[in-house]
Each structure stands twice: as structure tokens, then as C-alpha cells.
Design an enzyme around this catalytic site. Structure first.
Site, PDB file in Angstrom:
ATOM      1  N   ARG A 155      60.725   9.737-120.105  1.00  0.00           N
ATOM      2  CA  ARG A 155      61.777  10.066-121.070  1.00  0.00           C
ATOM      3  C   ARG A 155      61.131  10.808-122.255  1.00  0.00           C
ATOM      4  NH1 ARG A 155      65.085   9.520-117.696  1.00  0.00           N
ATOM      5  NH2 ARG A 155      66.648   7.894-117.509  1.00  0.00           N
TER       6      ARG A 155
ATOM      7  N   HIS B 263      64.695  18.627-117.091  1.00  0.00           N
ATOM      8  CA  HIS B 263      65.007  17.292-116.542  1.00  0.00           C
ATOM      9  C   HIS B 263      65.482  17.407-115.084  1.00  0.00           C
ATOM     10  CE1 HIS B 263      66.387  12.981-117.812  1.00  0.00           C
ATOM     11  NE2 HIS B 263      66.058  13.014-116.527  1.00  0.00           N
TER      12      HIS B 263
HETATM   13  C1  OXD Z   1      67.200   8.871-113.962  1.00  0.00           C
HETATM   14  C2  OXD Z   1      67.000  10.241-114.425  1.00  0.00           C
HETATM   15  O1  OXD Z   1      67.028   7.913-114.721  1.00  0.00           O
HETATM   16  O2  OXD Z   1      67.480  11.183-113.755  1.00  0.00           O
HETATM   17  O3  OXD Z   1      67.541   8.697-112.776  1.00  0.00           O
HETATM   18  O4  OXD Z   1      66.378  10.471-115.448  1.00  0.00           O
END
Ligand code: OXD
Length: 308
Positions: A223, A271
Site C-alpha cells: 500500500r 496499482h
Molecule cells: C487488493 C488490491 O487488496 O488490489 O486486492 O490492492
């Protein structure tokens, strides 16, 4: 009894996938779901905070991904409703393949050759061999251990770091604060796949970077909040870190004015390391829906205390 799908990115593929598994389920979609007292199961990604108090009969809230930080951040999340997450072999395999691609891109410095290509410059350069590289994987849960396994199959030496001891891993796992220095000192490439919790927030910071070997490379697919961005920039500009590949950001989409975009030693991706495939995860969601309705134990239950 009904499921509500809450997903700002779109609901159609999810409705189709769930219906294919069980066409009898009553599926509603936020925000057009009137009669919220009918809803017993919520399938959600980045819901507006506070909304769950409008659903008095929820028996389960399921994340649409592997992570649940987006849910646990909601201070009004009902305490009595269990939270589940998705555990899926494709999520893990996609992440492993993406990590391998980033590692190889770094080792062969393909970005530098692309820049030379644009200027028609023919300039060979040496490279590190896989057998000489140790990769440290921070977070060896379902996804991290698959990443580690695939990197090992490719010939890398892999070590892991986790909060608690892991059994049956084919690589050494260093545990907790006590062993983090031993782990970091060996990690020429550091991959972060940790869950985001109060303990792991800004874990990629100068204290960690200074323990890494010179020229270490950072890959963050966990993250954005794991990274202290200013520390990363400082350690790259000092020359202690050779660069980074970042797939996740504190603010997504990454703001246009962010200095990360144009940094020559930083690779940015939006992402996309591993994307949840509704078809692949629908059976476990439907299974959990039925379990929740019948009061049976849920699959992939999240511990709110641990944060994952
Ligand atoms: C998840 C993401 O948590 O895509 O699956 O970040």
C-alpha cells in the site's frame, strides 16, 4: 436476504460472476439499493465511510480484494459484523509474475536502454546475475509466500520477514522487530507485500533503508502508506538506494504534480500488480454468503485486532 455490491469502479462484472454461481441470489447495488433492511451481505471496495449504519441486518462485510485496510479505516464500521477478504490463487500468481517482471527490469536496467534507444545510443552495460541476488520479501502471507516461491524457482536467493513465525516455508523467515536488521542487511531487492496496519504504516522509511546494502532496490506492491516517500527520495538522491518500483500510492490516482512521476530512478505503475478477477473469486463469495446466512464459520475471516 440480499447482497449489496458497493464499488465505485463498476458492478456489472461482479453481478454477472455471482449470478453464474448462484442465480437465485438477490443482488442490489449501491447507491440505488432502497430497502436496506433486506441486505444481509455487503461486497465492497472503498465504500463511503459511515454507510453501514444504514444496513441494520448485515451478517458479513466482504472486501472485494485481498486487502481490508479500506474497510478498517471506517471508524463507523459496525463492531458486530464479521469482515472477510478474498484469497485467490490468481491474485497471488499475478503478483508473483509482476514482482518477477519488476525485478528483471531492474537487474537488466531496461529503462536505461529505452532512454538510450530514444537517443540512438548503442552502449552495452553489464548486469547482475540472478544467482548473485538476494531478495527480501516483507509479508509472507498467502500472496507474499507465492511471490517468494516463484522468485526462488527463477533462481534467486529469497528471505522473508513476518510479524510471527511461519512454518513450512522453503526459505528463511525472519520474525518481528528483533530480526528485522538481519533480514534487511541481506536484501539487495526489498519487496513490500505487507498488509497495511498501524504497525506497518510508513515501515519503508530511512531506518529501514539505511540497513539495506548499498544500491538496494525497493519494490512496493503493498500500500502507498507503507512508504515514507520523502525518505525514499532522499536515499535515492544520496546514492544509497539504486531506485524503486512503486505500484501503490497514498493518493490514487497519483496526483499529476507528484515528483515521483518524472523521477528517473522510479518506475510508476497504476496499482495493477494483481487485479481481482470476479469470475475467479465469485465461488468463495457465494460460499461465504450462504455460510453467513446459515450462521456457519466464514472463509478468510479477518482479525480486526491484527488488521488482516
Ligand atoms: C487488493 C488490491 O487488496 O488490489 O486486492 O490492492
Amino acid at each position: 436476504m440480499a447482497i449489496v455490491i458497493i464499488n465505485p469502479k463498476g458492478v456489472e462484472p461482479w453481478i454477472d460472476a455471482l449470478k453464474q454461481v448462484d442465480s437465485s441470489i438477490d443482488i442490489r447495488t449501491f447507491p440505488n439499493d432502497t430497502s436496506r433492511e433486506d441486505i444481509t451481505f455487503a461486497l465492497t471496495w472503498r465504500h463511503p465511510y459511515g454507510i453501514f449504519k444504514d444496513y441494520p441486518n448485515l451478517k458479513c462485510i466482504s472486501s472485494m480484494g485481498a486487502g481490508v485496510d479500506h474497510l478498517l479505516r471506517d471508524e463507523e464500521l459496525p463492531h458486530h459484523v464479521p469482515i472477510t477478504r478474498l484469497v485467490d490463487p490468481y491474485l497471488a500468481q499475478d503478483m508473483a509474475e509482476f514482482a518477477l517482471a519488476l525485478v528483471m527490469n531492474h537487474l537488466r536496467d531496461l529503462n536505461a536502454f529505452k532512454l538510450k534507444q530514444i537517443q540512438s545510443i548503442w552502449k552495452p552495460a553489464g548486469y547482475q546475475r540472478i544467482k548473485d541476488v538476494t531478495i527480501g520479501v516483507m509479508g509472507v502471507g498467502a500472496i507474499g509466500s507465492r511471490v517468494a516461491g516463484e522468485l526462488m524457482k527463477s533462481g534467486f536467493k529469497v528471505i522473508g520477514w513476518a510479524r510471527s513465525p511461519k512454518e513450512d516455508e522453503k526459505f528463511s523467515v525472519y520474525v518481528g522487530v528483533r530480526e528485522i536488521a538481519d533480514f534487511l542487511q541481506q536484501a539487495q531487492i526489498l519487496i513490500c507485500i505487507l498488509p497495511l496496519t498501524p504497525q506497518t504504516k510508513r515501515i519503508l522509511n530511512k531506518d529501514v533503508f539505511k540497513l539495506l546494502p548499498k544500491d538496494a532496490y525497493i519494490i512496493n506492491v503493498g500500500r502507498g502508506e507503507h512508504l515514507a516517500e520523502e525518505d525514499l527520495l532522499e536515499f535515492i538522491s544520496q546514492g544509497h538506494l539504486s531506485g524503486a518500483a512503486l505500484d501503490v500510492f497514498t493518493e490514487e490516482p497519483l496526483p499529476a504534480l507528484s515528483s515521483l512521476w518524472k523521477h528517473p530512478r522510479i518506475n510508476i505503475t497504476p496499482h495493477i500488480a494483481s487485479l481481482t478477477d470476479p469470475q475467479s473469486v465469485a465461488p468463495q463469495i457465494v460460499e461465504n454468503y450462504h455460510r453467513a446466512m446459515e450462521g456457519r464459520p466464514l472463509l478468510n475471516l479477518v482479525s480486526r485486532e491484527r488488521g488482516y
